[in-house]
Design an enzyme around this catalytic site. Structure first.
Site, mmCIF file in Angstrom:
data_model
loop_
_atom_site.group_PDB
_atom_site.id
_atom_site.type_symbol
_atom_site.label_atom_id
_atom_site.label_comp_id
_atom_site.label_asym_id
_atom_site.label_seq_id
_atom_site.Cartn_x
_atom_site.Cartn_y
_atom_site.Cartn_z
ATOM 1 N N ILE A 104 34.784 37.117 -38.900
ATOM 2 C CA ILE A 104 34.625 37.414 -40.326
ATOM 3 C C ILE A 104 33.880 36.311 -41.067
ATOM 4 C CG2 ILE A 104 35.838 38.028 -42.461
ATOM 5 C CD1 ILE A 104 36.173 40.121 -40.218
ATOM 6 N N ARG A 131 47.766 26.764 -53.507
ATOM 7 C CA ARG A 131 46.994 27.860 -54.103
ATOM 8 C C ARG A 131 47.572 29.205 -53.670
ATOM 9 N NH1 ARG A 131 41.092 27.899 -52.528
ATOM 10 N NH2 ARG A 131 41.273 29.823 -53.699
ATOM 11 N N ASP A 170 42.723 35.652 -41.985
ATOM 12 C CA ASP A 170 43.575 34.720 -42.740
ATOM 13 C C ASP A 170 44.771 34.238 -41.940
ATOM 14 O OD1 ASP A 170 43.182 36.197 -46.066
ATOM 15 O OD2 ASP A 170 41.871 34.983 -44.803
ATOM 16 N N ARG A 189 29.864 32.693 -48.761
ATOM 17 C CA ARG A 189 30.681 33.613 -49.578
ATOM 18 C C ARG A 189 29.751 34.326 -50.566
ATOM 19 N NH1 ARG A 189 36.189 32.011 -49.526
ATOM 20 N NH2 ARG A 189 36.679 34.198 -49.906
ATOM 21 N N PRO A 190 28.748 35.060 -50.091
ATOM 22 C CA PRO A 190 27.790 35.685 -51.015
ATOM 23 C C PRO A 190 28.436 36.808 -51.823
ATOM 24 C CG PRO A 190 27.421 36.476 -48.785
ATOM 25 C CD PRO A 190 28.476 35.400 -48.690
ATOM 26 N N CYS A 192 37.799 29.323 -50.787
ATOM 27 C CA CYS A 192 37.856 28.447 -49.621
ATOM 28 C C CYS A 192 36.468 28.272 -48.999
ATOM 29 C CB CYS A 192 38.811 29.031 -48.588
ATOM 30 S SG CYS A 192 40.501 29.090 -49.180
ATOM 31 N N ASP A 221 26.290 39.589 -52.580
ATOM 32 C CA ASP A 221 25.244 40.625 -52.533
ATOM 33 C C ASP A 221 25.814 42.040 -52.442
ATOM 34 O OD1 ASP A 221 25.998 39.583 -49.919
ATOM 35 O OD2 ASP A 221 24.595 41.038 -49.104
ATOM 36 N N LYS A 265 49.204 37.213 -52.965
ATOM 37 C CA LYS A 265 48.177 36.612 -53.830
ATOM 38 C C LYS A 265 46.933 37.490 -53.872
ATOM 39 C CE LYS A 265 45.413 33.330 -52.018
ATOM 40 N NZ LYS A 265 43.957 33.528 -52.134
ATOM 41 N N ASN A 266 46.468 37.927 -52.697
ATOM 42 C CA ASN A 266 45.181 38.632 -52.641
ATOM 43 C C ASN A 266 45.258 40.079 -53.115
ATOM 44 O OD1 ASN A 266 44.083 36.266 -51.802
ATOM 45 N ND2 ASN A 266 43.876 36.857 -49.653
ATOM 46 N N ARG A 282 38.002 32.380 -55.856
ATOM 47 C CA ARG A 282 37.173 33.546 -55.492
ATOM 48 C C ARG A 282 37.586 34.761 -56.326
ATOM 49 N NH1 ARG A 282 32.370 34.844 -52.785
ATOM 50 N NH2 ARG A 282 32.480 36.997 -52.051
HETATM 51 C C1 EPZ Z 1 39.043 38.127 -49.322
HETATM 52 O O1 EPZ Z 1 37.875 37.332 -49.468
HETATM 53 C C2 EPZ Z 1 40.213 37.151 -49.331
HETATM 54 N N1 EPZ Z 1 40.221 36.409 -50.575
HETATM 55 C C3 EPZ Z 1 40.092 36.167 -48.160
HETATM 56 O O2 EPZ Z 1 41.291 35.403 -48.141
HETATM 57 C C4 EPZ Z 1 40.018 36.965 -46.855
HETATM 58 O O3 EPZ Z 1 39.804 36.064 -45.789
HETATM 59 C C5 EPZ Z 1 38.870 37.967 -46.927
HETATM 60 O O4 EPZ Z 1 39.029 38.830 -48.078
HETATM 61 C C6 EPZ Z 1 38.807 38.851 -45.690
HETATM 62 O O5 EPZ Z 1 40.017 39.518 -45.530
HETATM 63 C C7 EPZ Z 1 40.742 37.002 -51.672
HETATM 64 O O6 EPZ Z 1 41.196 38.133 -51.635
HETATM 65 C C8 EPZ Z 1 40.750 36.178 -52.932
HETATM 66 P P1 EPZ Z 1 35.110 39.659 -47.824
HETATM 67 P P2 EPZ Z 1 36.445 38.051 -49.751
HETATM 68 O O7 EPZ Z 1 34.243 40.054 -48.934
HETATM 69 O O8 EPZ Z 1 36.677 39.276 -50.559
HETATM 70 C C9 EPZ Z 1 30.770 38.791 -46.177
HETATM 71 C C10 EPZ Z 1 42.634 33.498 -48.164
HETATM 72 O O9 EPZ Z 1 42.817 32.656 -47.283
HETATM 73 N N2 EPZ Z 1 30.303 39.209 -47.503
HETATM 74 O O10 EPZ Z 1 35.977 40.682 -47.162
HETATM 75 O O11 EPZ Z 1 35.515 37.034 -50.246
HETATM 76 C C11 EPZ Z 1 31.532 37.469 -46.206
HETATM 77 O O12 EPZ Z 1 30.646 36.377 -46.151
HETATM 78 C C12 EPZ Z 1 41.229 33.988 -48.435
HETATM 79 O O13 EPZ Z 1 43.533 34.027 -48.865
HETATM 80 C C13 EPZ Z 1 28.933 39.393 -47.691
HETATM 81 O O14 EPZ Z 1 28.133 39.220 -46.788
HETATM 82 O O15 EPZ Z 1 36.053 38.453 -48.257
HETATM 83 C C14 EPZ Z 1 32.393 37.578 -44.973
HETATM 84 O O16 EPZ Z 1 31.615 37.210 -43.842
HETATM 85 C C15 EPZ Z 1 40.177 33.258 -47.616
HETATM 86 N N3 EPZ Z 1 28.507 39.784 -48.927
HETATM 87 C C16 EPZ Z 1 32.714 39.079 -44.887
HETATM 88 O O17 EPZ Z 1 31.732 39.733 -45.703
HETATM 89 C C17 EPZ Z 1 29.372 39.995 -49.980
HETATM 90 O O18 EPZ Z 1 28.916 40.371 -51.077
HETATM 91 C C18 EPZ Z 1 34.090 39.449 -45.413
HETATM 92 O O19 EPZ Z 1 34.199 38.923 -46.727
HETATM 93 C C19 EPZ Z 1 30.752 39.792 -49.760
HETATM 94 C C20 EPZ Z 1 31.202 39.409 -48.514
#
Ligand code: EPZ
Length: 430
Positions: free
Chosen positions: A329, A399, A307, A122-123, A117, A125, A22-23, A93
Site C-alpha cells: 500500500i 495521535r 496499518d 500521500r498524493p 504519517c 490526485d 480514529k480513521n 491527513r
Molecule cells: C487512510 O489513509 C488511513 N488514514 C491510513 O491510516 C491507512 O493506512 C490508509 O487509509 C490505508 O488503509 C486515515 O484514515 C486518516 P489511501 P489514506 O488513500 O486515505 C495512494 C494510520 O496509521 N493514493 O487508501 O491517505 C496512496 O499513496 C494511517 O492510521 C494515491 O495514489 O490512504 C497509497 O499508496 C496511516 N492518490 C494508496 O493510494 C490519492 O489521491 C492508499 O492510500 C490517494 C491515495
C-alpha cells in the site's frame, strides 16, 4: 519531549477496552459540515488527531460542544468554507475530508495540504479526480488545494478509481451526498470506516447504497437533518494489543470490538501459533510466547491491513522461524525496521519486501517513533524484550492510541511515561 520507559519481558494478562476508530471518526466529524442541523457523535476516541479536527471545525464557525470525553455535539449551521487554518490542517491527513464536505455543501472548498504519517507518497490526485468528475475545477494555490464549481452544487456522475483509496472514496461520498443527480463510485474502498461513514450519512437522510462493496451509489438529496451516531470500534487499536500479547505471551481479552473486522489479523495470529477465541463483541488472545514465522502481504480491506504491518513486523522478530512481509500500500513503511535492528533484530529489506530472521535475542535500546504505527511497533518490541528500552516521539503514538501506557499497565506491563531529561531540568528551574 516526553518519552516512554519499558522494562520488558513480562507476559500480559487481563482485559483491555477498545476505543472508537480514529480513521472512522475523522470523515464522520468532517461530514457534519454538510449538515445545517446539530449531530451528536458518540464513542469518539479522545486522541490528538480528533482534538485537532474538532478545533478546525470550531475555527471555521462550527459550534462544538463536548458532552463527555467520548461524545460531542457538532452544529455546522454557521460554518464558513475555505477558512480552515493552515497550522491545524497540515497536522493530520484527516483534514483532507473538509475538501469533500465543503465542496459538497457550498460548491467550493479550500484546505491547506494535509499532513499525516510519513510512510511514503500521500498524493491527492484521486480525490481531485473525484471532485472534477462532479463538476469542480481543482487547483493548488499558495499551499492550499482549491476546489470549486461555477454551478451551485456538485453534479452527480460516475467516478472510477484506478487505485483503491480509502480517503478518496470517503471524499467522493462526502462531495456527492447533496449533489444534483446520482453518483456511482467504481473500485471503491471497502474498509469498515467507509461503511460507518455511509451509515452516519444515511442516518442524516442521505441516500447511499453499496458501502462495503467496490461499487457505491449515492443519490443526491436536498439537505440533511441531524442525527446521533456511535463510531465503530478501532480494529487497528484492537489488533495492536492482540499482536502485543502474541509477542509477550499471556492471555488478554480485547473488549468492544467487531470480530469480523479483525478476521485477517486473527487468522494470521493463529497461523503464527497463537490461540484466538472470538466472542460477540470481544476477542481473547492466548500465547505462550513461542511464535512461528509467517508471511504477511498487505492489501486493502478485507485483506491484511497496512496499518497492522509494523506491529506484526515487531512481533515476528520474536518468532522462532523466518517471516517475510510484502507492503503493497505505501512506498516507505519499513523505517521502523531500522529501530528494531538497533535491538539486534536481523532483517533484510528490498524495496517493499522485508525478511525477518526471527529467533534473535533482542536487547533494550533507545528507540524513536517514525510514525503512529511504527511507534506502536516499538512498544511491542520493547514489551517483549527482557531488558529496558526507552521510546522517544510518543506524541506520534498518542495521535491514534488513547491512554496506551495506562491500558498496558493494567495488563501488567512495566511501562511509564516520563518527561524528557531536558524537560525535567527546565521544570526543575521553574
Ligand atoms: C487512510 O489513509 C488511513 N488514514 C491510513 O491510516 C491507512 O493506512 C490508509 O487509509 C490505508 O488503509 C486515515 O484514515 C486518516 P489511501 P489514506 O488513500 O486515505 C495512494 C494510520 O496509521 N493514493 O487508501 O491517505 C496512496 O499513496 C494511517 O492510521 C494515491 O495514489 O490512504 C497509497 O499508496 C496511516 N492518490 C494508496 O493510494 C490519492 O489521491 C492508499 O492510500 C490517494 C491515495
Amino acid at each position: 519531549m516526553e518519552h516512554i520507559i519499558i522494562n520488558g519481558g513480562r507476559p500480559l494478562y487481563g482485559n483491555v477496552s477498545i476505543n472508537g476508530m480514529k480513521n472512522a471518526a475523522l470523515p464522520i466529524i468532517s461530514a457534519c459540515v454538510l449538515n445545517e442541523e446539530p449531530c451528536i457523535i458518540d464513542n469518539i476516541p479522545p486522541v490528538s488527531d480528533i482534538e485537532i479536527l474538532l478545533d478546525i471545525l470550531s475555527s471555521i464557525g462550527a459550534d462544538v460542544r463536548r458532552l463527555t470525553k467520548n461524545s460531542v455535539e457538532i452544529n455546522c449551521k454557521n460554518v464558513r468554507p475555505c477558512s480552515s487554518p493552515r497550522e491545524l490542517a497540515e497536522k493530520l491527513r484527516g483534514s483532507s475530508y473538509l475538501l469533500g464536505a465543503e465542496f459538497g455543501r457550498f460548491g467550493k472548498a479550500s484546505v491547506s495540504h494535509p499532513g499525516g504519517c510519513s510512510i511514503g507518497a500521500r498524493p491527492l490526485d484521486l480525490h481531485m479526480k473525484a471532485f472534477e468528475a462532479l463538476g469542480a475545477d481543482c487547483a493548488h494555490k499558495n499551499g492550499r488545494l482549491e476546489v470549486e464549481t461555477d454551478l451551485l452544487r456538485p453534479v452527480g456522475n460516475t467516478i472510477y478509481f484506478d487505485k483503491i483509496s480509502v480517503g478518496a472514496t470517503a471524499n467522493a461520498i462526502l462531495a456527492s451526498v447533496l449533489a444534483n443527480g446520482v453518483t456511482t463510485i467504481e473500485n471503491a474502498a471497502r474498509e469498515p470506516h467507509i461503511v460507518d461513514l455511509s451509515a452516519f450519512l444515511n442516518a442524516c437522510g442521505a441516500n447511499i447504497i453499496g458501502a462495503g462493496t467496490s461499487v457505491i451509489k449515492i443519490k443526491g438529496v436536498q439537505k440533511l437533518h441531524g442525527c446521533r451516531h456511535s463510531i465503530i470500534p478501532d480494529m487497528i487499536e484492537a489488533g495492536t494489543y492482540m499482536a502485543a500479547v502474541a509477542a509477550t505471551g499471556g492471555k488478554v481479552t480485547v473488549r468492544n470490538v467487531i470480530p469480523k473486522h479483525l478476521e485477517a489479523i486473527s487468522s494470521k495470529l493463529e497461523e503464527a501459533g497463537v490461540n484466538v477465541i472470538c466472542g460477540d463483541d470481544c476477542i481473547t488472545v492466548e500465547s505462550n510466547g513461542k511464535l512461528r514465522g509467517v508471511s504477511i502481504v498487505t492489501k486493502e480491506y478485507p485483506g491484511f491491513a497496512t496499518d497492522m504491518q509494523p506491529q506484526f513486523g515487531a512481533m515476528l522478530c520474536f518468532a522462532e522461524g523466518a517471516s517475510d512481509i510484502v507492503e503493497n500500500i505505501f512506498s516507505s513503511r519499513f523505517q521502523y525496521l531500522d529501530e528494531l535492528a538497533k535491538m539486534g533484530a536481523e532483517i533484510k529489506v528490498d524495496t517493499n519486501h522485508a525478511v525477518i530472521r526471527g529467533g534473535a535475542k533482542l536487547s533494550g535500546a533507545p528507540l524513536f517513533c517514525h510514525d503512529l504505527r511504527a511507534g506502536a511497533a516499538m512498544v511491542i518490541a520493547a514489551l517483549a524484550t527482557k531488558d529496558t528500552s526507552t521510546i522517544e516521539g510518543i506524541d506520534k503514538i498518542e495521535r491514534g492510541y488513547y491512554n496506551i501506557v495506562g491500558k498496558l499497565r493494567e495488563l501488567g506491563a512495566d511501562i511509564q511515561k516520563k518527561a524528557s531529561v531536558k524537560d525535567e531540568q527546565i521544570s526543575a528551574t521553574m
